[in-house]
Motif scaffolding. Structure first.
Motif, PDB file in Angstrom:
ATOM      1  N   ASN A  12      19.267  18.795 -12.273  1.00  0.00           N
ATOM      2  CA  ASN A  12      19.337  20.057 -11.481  1.00  0.00           C
ATOM      3  C   ASN A  12      20.008  20.171 -10.014  1.00  0.00           C
ATOM      4  OD1 ASN A  12      17.909  21.364 -13.490  1.00  0.00           O
ATOM      5  ND2 ASN A  12      16.039  20.419 -12.961  1.00  0.00           N
ATOM      6  N   LEU A  13      19.681  19.041  -9.180  1.00  0.00           N
ATOM      7  CA  LEU A  13      20.078  19.025  -7.934  1.00  0.00           C
ATOM      8  C   LEU A  13      21.454  18.651  -7.789  1.00  0.00           C
ATOM      9  CD1 LEU A  13      19.063  19.605  -4.928  1.00  0.00           C
ATOM     10  CD2 LEU A  13      18.163  17.313  -4.628  1.00  0.00           C
ATOM     11  N   ARG A  35      25.205  10.454 -14.956  1.00  0.00           N
ATOM     12  CA  ARG A  35      23.998  10.230 -15.376  1.00  0.00           C
ATOM     13  C   ARG A  35      24.074   9.492 -16.754  1.00  0.00           C
ATOM     14  NH1 ARG A  35      21.587  16.151 -16.937  1.00  0.00           N
ATOM     15  NH2 ARG A  35      20.128  14.828 -18.284  1.00  0.00           N
ATOM     16  N   ARG A  36      22.855   9.209 -17.169  1.00  0.00           N
ATOM     17  CA  ARG A  36      22.940   8.218 -18.389  1.00  0.00           C
ATOM     18  C   ARG A  36      23.378   9.133 -19.840  1.00  0.00           C
ATOM     19  NH1 ARG A  36      17.088   6.358 -17.159  1.00  0.00           N
ATOM     20  NH2 ARG A  36      16.964   8.638 -16.837  1.00  0.00           N
ATOM     21  N   ASN A  37      23.028  10.366 -19.637  1.00  0.00           N
ATOM     22  CA  ASN A  37      23.162  11.196 -20.856  1.00  0.00           C
ATOM     23  C   ASN A  37      24.160  12.257 -20.224  1.00  0.00           C
ATOM     24  OD1 ASN A  37      23.325  12.611 -23.090  1.00  0.00           O
ATOM     25  ND2 ASN A  37      21.151  12.881 -23.335  1.00  0.00           N
ATOM     26  N   ASN A  55      27.388   3.648 -12.561  1.00  0.00           N
ATOM     27  CA  ASN A  55      26.879   3.898 -10.996  1.00  0.00           C
ATOM     28  C   ASN A  55      27.842   3.051 -10.188  1.00  0.00           C
ATOM     29  OD1 ASN A  55      24.756   6.274 -11.384  1.00  0.00           O
ATOM     30  ND2 ASN A  55      23.581   4.573 -12.411  1.00  0.00           N
ATOM     31  N   VAL A  69      18.199  11.229  -8.281  1.00  0.00           N
ATOM     32  CA  VAL A  69      17.400  10.711  -9.372  1.00  0.00           C
ATOM     33  C   VAL A  69      16.046  11.341  -9.259  1.00  0.00           C
ATOM     34  CG1 VAL A  69      19.045   9.280 -10.585  1.00  0.00           C
ATOM     35  CG2 VAL A  69      17.271   8.459  -8.999  1.00  0.00           C
ATOM     36  N   GLN A  70      15.134  11.019 -10.056  1.00  0.00           N
ATOM     37  CA  GLN A  70      13.639  11.395  -9.870  1.00  0.00           C
ATOM     38  C   GLN A  70      13.175  10.116  -9.264  1.00  0.00           C
ATOM     39  OE1 GLN A  70      11.826  13.794 -10.588  1.00  0.00           O
ATOM     40  NE2 GLN A  70      13.159  15.128 -11.716  1.00  0.00           N
ATOM     41  N   THR A  94      18.312  12.263  -1.728  1.00  0.00           N
ATOM     42  CA  THR A  94      17.521  13.539  -1.873  1.00  0.00           C
ATOM     43  C   THR A  94      16.010  13.320  -2.293  1.00  0.00           C
ATOM     44  OG1 THR A  94      18.133  14.104  -4.064  1.00  0.00           O
ATOM     45  CG2 THR A  94      19.823  14.900  -2.294  1.00  0.00           C
ATOM     46  N   THR A  96      12.426  13.207  -3.156  1.00  0.00           N
ATOM     47  CA  THR A  96      11.132  13.490  -2.430  1.00  0.00           C
ATOM     48  C   THR A  96      10.317  12.454  -2.032  1.00  0.00           C
ATOM     49  OG1 THR A  96      11.615  15.615  -3.573  1.00  0.00           O
ATOM     50  CG2 THR A  96       9.378  15.178  -2.624  1.00  0.00           C
TER      51      THR A  96
HETATM   52  N1  LIG Z   1      15.203  20.309  -7.620  1.00  0.00           N
HETATM   53  C1  LIG Z   1      15.135  20.568  -6.328  1.00  0.00           C
HETATM   54  O1  LIG Z   1      15.166  21.677  -5.875  1.00  0.00           O
HETATM   55  C2  LIG Z   1      14.692  19.515  -5.252  1.00  0.00           C
HETATM   56  C3  LIG Z   1      14.681  19.847  -4.050  1.00  0.00           C
HETATM   57  C4  LIG Z   1      14.468  18.581  -2.935  1.00  0.00           C
HETATM   58  C5  LIG Z   1      14.209  17.473  -3.550  1.00  0.00           C
HETATM   59  N2  LIG Z   1      14.590  17.242  -5.016  1.00  0.00           N
HETATM   60  C6  LIG Z   1      14.687  15.663  -5.259  1.00  0.00           C
HETATM   61  O2  LIG Z   1      15.784  15.493  -6.069  1.00  0.00           O
HETATM   62  C7  LIG Z   1      15.798  14.513  -7.137  1.00  0.00           C
HETATM   63  C8  LIG Z   1      16.516  15.054  -8.364  1.00  0.00           C
HETATM   64  O3  LIG Z   1      15.721  16.473  -8.766  1.00  0.00           O
HETATM   65  P1  LIG Z   1      16.337  17.278  -9.894  1.00  0.00           P
HETATM   66  O4  LIG Z   1      15.437  18.302  -9.864  1.00  0.00           O
HETATM   67  O5  LIG Z   1      17.604  17.387  -9.923  1.00  0.00           O
HETATM   68  O6  LIG Z   1      15.860  16.110 -11.056  1.00  0.00           O
HETATM   69  P2  LIG Z   1      16.255  15.862 -12.423  1.00  0.00           P
HETATM   70  O7  LIG Z   1      16.943  17.470 -12.984  1.00  0.00           O
HETATM   71  O8  LIG Z   1      15.323  15.480 -13.287  1.00  0.00           O
HETATM   72  O9  LIG Z   1      17.726  15.119 -12.486  1.00  0.00           O
HETATM   73  C9  LIG Z   1      17.657  13.874 -12.314  1.00  0.00           C
HETATM   74  C10 LIG Z   1      18.707  13.239 -12.955  1.00  0.00           C
HETATM   75  O10 LIG Z   1      19.077  11.944 -12.922  1.00  0.00           O
HETATM   76  C11 LIG Z   1      19.781  11.108 -13.874  1.00  0.00           C
HETATM   77  N3  LIG Z   1      19.467   9.879 -13.955  1.00  0.00           N
HETATM   78  C12 LIG Z   1      18.202   9.213 -14.100  1.00  0.00           C
HETATM   79  N4  LIG Z   1      18.394   7.903 -13.992  1.00  0.00           N
HETATM   80  C13 LIG Z   1      19.798   7.604 -13.764  1.00  0.00           C
HETATM   81  C14 LIG Z   1      20.445   6.530 -13.433  1.00  0.00           C
HETATM   82  N5  LIG Z   1      20.104   5.415 -13.394  1.00  0.00           N
HETATM   83  N6  LIG Z   1      21.816   6.686 -13.356  1.00  0.00           N
HETATM   84  C15 LIG Z   1      22.305   7.979 -13.096  1.00  0.00           C
HETATM   85  N7  LIG Z   1      21.488   9.159 -13.411  1.00  0.00           N
HETATM   86  C16 LIG Z   1      20.385   8.905 -13.599  1.00  0.00           C
HETATM   87  C17 LIG Z   1      18.987  11.880 -15.249  1.00  0.00           C
HETATM   88  O11 LIG Z   1      19.697  12.194 -16.278  1.00  0.00           O
HETATM   89  P3  LIG Z   1      19.776  11.293 -17.443  1.00  0.00           P
HETATM   90  O12 LIG Z   1      18.206  10.860 -18.054  1.00  0.00           O
HETATM   91  O13 LIG Z   1      20.667  11.462 -18.475  1.00  0.00           O
HETATM   92  O14 LIG Z   1      20.307   9.970 -16.706  1.00  0.00           O
HETATM   93  C18 LIG Z   1      18.740  13.416 -14.620  1.00  0.00           C
HETATM   94  O15 LIG Z   1      19.810  14.315 -15.042  1.00  0.00           O
HETATM   95  C19 LIG Z   1      14.301  14.255  -7.011  1.00  0.00           C
HETATM   96  O16 LIG Z   1      14.104  13.026  -6.473  1.00  0.00           O
HETATM   97  C20 LIG Z   1      13.631  15.529  -6.560  1.00  0.00           C
HETATM   98  O17 LIG Z   1      12.366  14.814  -5.777  1.00  0.00           O
HETATM   99  C21 LIG Z   1      14.781  18.284  -5.860  1.00  0.00           C
END
Ligand SMILES: NC(=O)c1ccc[n+]([C@@H]2O[C@H](COP(=O)([O-])OP(=O)(O)OC[C@H]3O[C@@H](n4cnc5c(N)ncnc54)[C@H](OP(=O)(O)O)[C@@H]3O)[C@@H](O)[C@H]2O)c1
Length: 265
Positions: A12-13, A35-37, A55, A69-70, A94, A96
């Motif tokens: 998402n982010l 991203r992996r997928n 990466n 990433v998470q 980014t 958290t």
């Molecule tokens: N959403 C917000 O508004 C917000 C605000 C502030 C901070 N944050 C922080 O930002 C981070 C991301 O949040 P999000 O909401 O965008 O989470 P998300 O949608 O789950 O995105 C994380 C992405 O990382 C990918 N990923 C995981 N492992 C990876 C790797 N080894 N190499 C490459 N890609 C990888 C995943 O896709 P695959 O599984 O396909 O790899 C997934 O699409 C989090 O740490 C969150 O705490 C988010």
């Protein structure tokens, strides 16, 4: 030299940042997202971004390396890239709840790190993003600030306030939404259909926030302007306070803050 960007974790982010970066005059061709997928973000390739699962390849030649990433996925990602990171790159995290110190100790080298806490409004260029830095000079911080300024408003803060920023800015989106939803429900009870009620509630909230920001005004000054003696606004406002509106909001924010402080990684 042109800024080249790697965004690791196009969820998402990461996706929102990629799409917003174009507005900060970095061409999509200079932005590599991973991203992996990757089949889930095939549209990014059509939009001109470089897309890869690798990466290490993505960070080659990148000036800025965004970690998106998470939190639980971070260690694996840092292990994968740490030997390829160079000291002239800037990490923008980014993630958290993960400090710049924790990232520095995992990458095992001195490198500039900027931590960013945006909110979901980043997807439409209206984020409130708080930033703090470790081992980044003013020019590097200014470069990251310039990018997030294209995605909304930014504020550089001390790292000790990053959890408070998470509650006020990131969780704050949910708190503001709840106000808008409650106002909408009141509007429906008074006779509007839900679509009209939500439009009125959301645009009014936007207008109130814009009055504060554009006039650098204070809420009580703006409240005084709309509260006629013996009028309906002050009657409603006082009833909300009797019911504990301000107190409920402050207690909710502090409860979120207590929770974020108690979360163990
Ligand atoms: N959403 C917000 O508004 C917000 C605000 C502030 C901070 N944050 C922080 O930002 C981070 C991301 O949040 P999000 O909401 O965008 O989470 P998300 O949608 O789950 O995105 C994380 C992405 O990382 C990918 N990923 C995981 N492992 C990876 C790797 N080894 N190499 C490459 N890609 C990888 C995943 O896709 P695959 O599984 O396909 O790899 C997934 O699409 C989090 O740490 C969150 O705490 C988010």
């Amino acid at each position: 030299m042109a800024t080249k960007v790697a965004i690791l974790g196009a969820g998402n982010l990461g996706t929102a940042i990629a799409q917003g970066l174009i507005k900060s005059d970095i061409p999509a061709a200079d932005i590599t997202v991973t991203r992996r997928n990757i089949s889930k973000v095939g549209h990014l390739q059509k939009e001109g971004f470089q897309l890869t699962v690798n990466n290490v390849d993505a960070i080659k030649n990148a000036t800025l390396v965004f970690l998106c990433v998470q939190p639980k996925q971070l260690s694996q990602l840092l292990n994968e890239i740490k030997s390829s990171l160079s000291s002239d790159q800037i990490i923008v995290s980014t993630i958290t709840g993960v400090s710049t110190e924790e990232i520095a100790s995992q990458v095992e080298k001195k490198i500039s790190i900027v931590r960013a806490m945006p909110n979901t409004a980043i997807a439409i260029g209206k984020s409130m993003t708080c930033l703090c830095a470790k081992d980044a000079d003013e020019k590097q911080l200014a470069e990251v600030k310039r990018i997030f300024n294209a995605l909304g408003e930014t504020l550089v803060i001390e790292e000790r306030l990053m959890k408070a920023a998470t509650v006020l800015a990131a969780s704050g989106i949910a708190f503001a939404m709840r106000y808008i939803r409650a106002a909408t429900q009141g509007g429906i009870q008074m006779g509007f259909d839900s679509e009209a009620a939500q439009l009125i509630a959301a645009q009014t909230t936007l207008g109130a926030a814009s009055l504060l920001l554009s006039r650098e005004s204070h809420p009580e000054i703006e409240i005084d302007k709309v509260t006629t003696p013996e009028g309906c606004t002050i009657a409603g406002l006082n009833e909300m306070e009797h019911q504990g509106l301000s107190s409920a909001l402050i207690k909710g924010i502090i409860t979120s803050f207590d929770k974020i402080n108690s979360i163990k990684k």
